[in-house]
Design a protein around this motif. Sequence first.
Motif, PDB file in Angstrom:
ATOM      1  N   LEU A 198      21.557 -13.490  -1.574  1.00 41.34           N
ATOM      2  CA  LEU A 198      22.809 -12.807  -1.915  1.00 41.34           C
ATOM      3  C   LEU A 198      23.228 -13.102  -3.356  1.00 41.34           C
ATOM      4  O   LEU A 198      23.707 -12.204  -4.074  1.00 41.34           O
ATOM      5  CB  LEU A 198      23.916 -13.226  -0.953  1.00 41.34           C
ATOM      6  N   ALA A 199      23.049 -14.344  -3.780  1.00 40.69           N
ATOM      7  CA  ALA A 199      23.375 -14.683  -5.164  1.00 40.69           C
ATOM      8  C   ALA A 199      22.444 -13.974  -6.146  1.00 40.69           C
ATOM      9  O   ALA A 199      22.884 -13.468  -7.187  1.00 40.69           O
ATOM     10  CB  ALA A 199      23.294 -16.194  -5.359  1.00 40.69           C
ATOM     11  N   SER A 202      29.276 -12.984  -1.353  1.00 43.43           N
ATOM     12  CA  SER A 202      30.282 -12.512  -0.408  1.00 43.43           C
ATOM     13  C   SER A 202      30.277 -13.383   0.838  1.00 43.43           C
ATOM     14  O   SER A 202      29.241 -13.543   1.498  1.00 43.43           O
ATOM     15  CB  SER A 202      30.009 -11.053  -0.041  1.00 43.43           C
ATOM     16  N   GLY A 203      31.450 -13.939   1.166  1.00 46.87           N
ATOM     17  CA  GLY A 203      31.556 -14.740   2.377  1.00 46.87           C
ATOM     18  C   GLY A 203      31.356 -13.917   3.628  1.00 46.87           C
ATOM     19  O   GLY A 203      30.761 -14.383   4.612  1.00 46.87           O
ATOM     20  N   THR A 222      34.855 -11.902   6.854  1.00 48.49           N
ATOM     21  CA  THR A 222      34.540 -13.341   6.919  1.00 48.49           C
ATOM     22  C   THR A 222      35.088 -13.955   8.200  1.00 48.49           C
ATOM     23  O   THR A 222      34.394 -14.716   8.890  1.00 48.49           O
ATOM     24  CB  THR A 222      35.106 -14.071   5.695  1.00 48.49           C
ATOM     25  N   LEU A 223      36.353 -13.617   8.517  1.00 49.89           N
ATOM     26  CA  LEU A 223      36.945 -14.154   9.741  1.00 49.89           C
ATOM     27  C   LEU A 223      36.296 -13.559  10.981  1.00 49.89           C
ATOM     28  O   LEU A 223      36.016 -14.276  11.958  1.00 49.89           O
ATOM     29  CB  LEU A 223      38.450 -13.886   9.750  1.00 49.89           C
ATOM     30  N   ALA A 224      36.034 -12.256  10.956  1.00 47.99           N
ATOM     31  CA  ALA A 224      35.471 -11.598  12.141  1.00 47.99           C
ATOM     32  C   ALA A 224      34.057 -12.087  12.422  1.00 47.99           C
ATOM     33  O   ALA A 224      33.742 -12.536  13.535  1.00 47.99           O
ATOM     34  CB  ALA A 224      35.486 -10.085  11.952  1.00 47.99           C
ATOM     35  N   CYS A 225      33.191 -12.017  11.423  1.00 54.23           N
ATOM     36  CA  CYS A 225      31.784 -12.410  11.629  1.00 54.23           C
ATOM     37  C   CYS A 225      31.634 -13.919  11.703  1.00 54.23           C
ATOM     38  O   CYS A 225      30.785 -14.428  12.448  1.00 54.23           O
ATOM     39  CB  CYS A 225      30.915 -11.843  10.510  1.00 54.23           C
TER      40      CYS A 225
END
Length: 424
Positions: free
Chosen positions: A310-311, A323-324, A395-398
């Motif tokens: 991702l980076a 991306s978180g 981020t919170l959902a996954c």
Amino acid sequence: MSDGGTPAPGSRAPGAAPGALPARSTHTWRSHAEALLSKPALGPADAPTTLGDGAGRERAGGGGPAARRGPADPVKALLHRHRELCERAVDPLEIAAGLEAHGVTDRTAARFRHRDVFSLAEELYARVPRGDDGARARSAASAPGGDGPWSARTTLLALLPGAVGALTVAGLAVTDGPLWAAVGVAGALALAVALTAGRTAAGTHPAAGAHTAAGTRAWTGFLLLYALFGDGLLEQLVAGGPDGPWPVDTPPLLGLALAALPADGCARLYAARARRRLADSRGLADFAARSRPLLLGAVALYTTALAGLLALVGTALGHGSVSGGALALGVLLFLARLLAVHGFPGGAVAGLLGACAVEALACASVLAARLPGCDRLARPVEAALAGWGPGAVPTLACGGAALALLAYATAVLARASAHADATT
């Protein structure tokens, strides 16, 4: 006749018919024959009762006959019921795993005069004549998780998501308008199909039916669509739109697509190490204790590889930060893959569905807040966006779904039956 009044061997009791054997001798002979056939593993307290009813009580000091306590060979019925499992087993622990999958516990094994499931499996394994060693080795190589060598087909399937992701990003760069949206939707859905096809290459467990596979594809497609369009759409909804095309986030989609290859490698490495632990363990509890660090290590290894990709992709496409939400989604998809491959597709679908529900609810709450008197419904989403940006929702959902699946996988993948070749 012997000194104690017992007829000598070969003699006939008074009044008996010619050629008839003494009743006591016949009973003792049968008891010893049954004991030789059963050969159960026993503790000292149970030893007198396993040599046959008559002979066992004579050695224990009780001379009188007593009622039978059950079949002389209780394991024989169990062997008949699970003969296919025993014939295909590579080692006793594979039989123990199959028995565990059918609900046989240590307490159940005690009814078969064994101290635990592993001891019972050892007897079942010893009773069945071993077949072709080469065939059993090939059976082991085809176990869930596909720890055998990679073939050209499996390699191509692992590379396919990366190719689909690259084509999607390229298509989005050269199109606009309705065609731009169509390319994005088609690319995300095609990537979901390619990712689930890679799970087949890793050796889908027989428990994964067609309906669960379809559900996995559908919810994976929704999550990928949100990774591509969701953050920009949510920002537009909070601002009162959408008033036109919103920005898309292509680096997460491409990074997740390229991460399919390391995901396949980590899944195969985990399956191979788990089967080695299964072969080296002394019992089911021992295997469970030794397999959990393997799962955590595989998840950590994949997370590191995904973060690096991702980076790298973000730098190449002009987005420097990781991306978180994309990182959490990648871990969620990896855990769902492991669960589906090892026979728990229902848990995988539940985790994906939970993440989809949270993301859909976030968008729906913002839209519902536009109704008179419902403005409070959007406040949690607005607060999350104000504090952490639009990436807070995925981020919170996954992330929450991934943590739930990790806890579930730590429990169920520690069972030996999750790594056995056959549990029929």
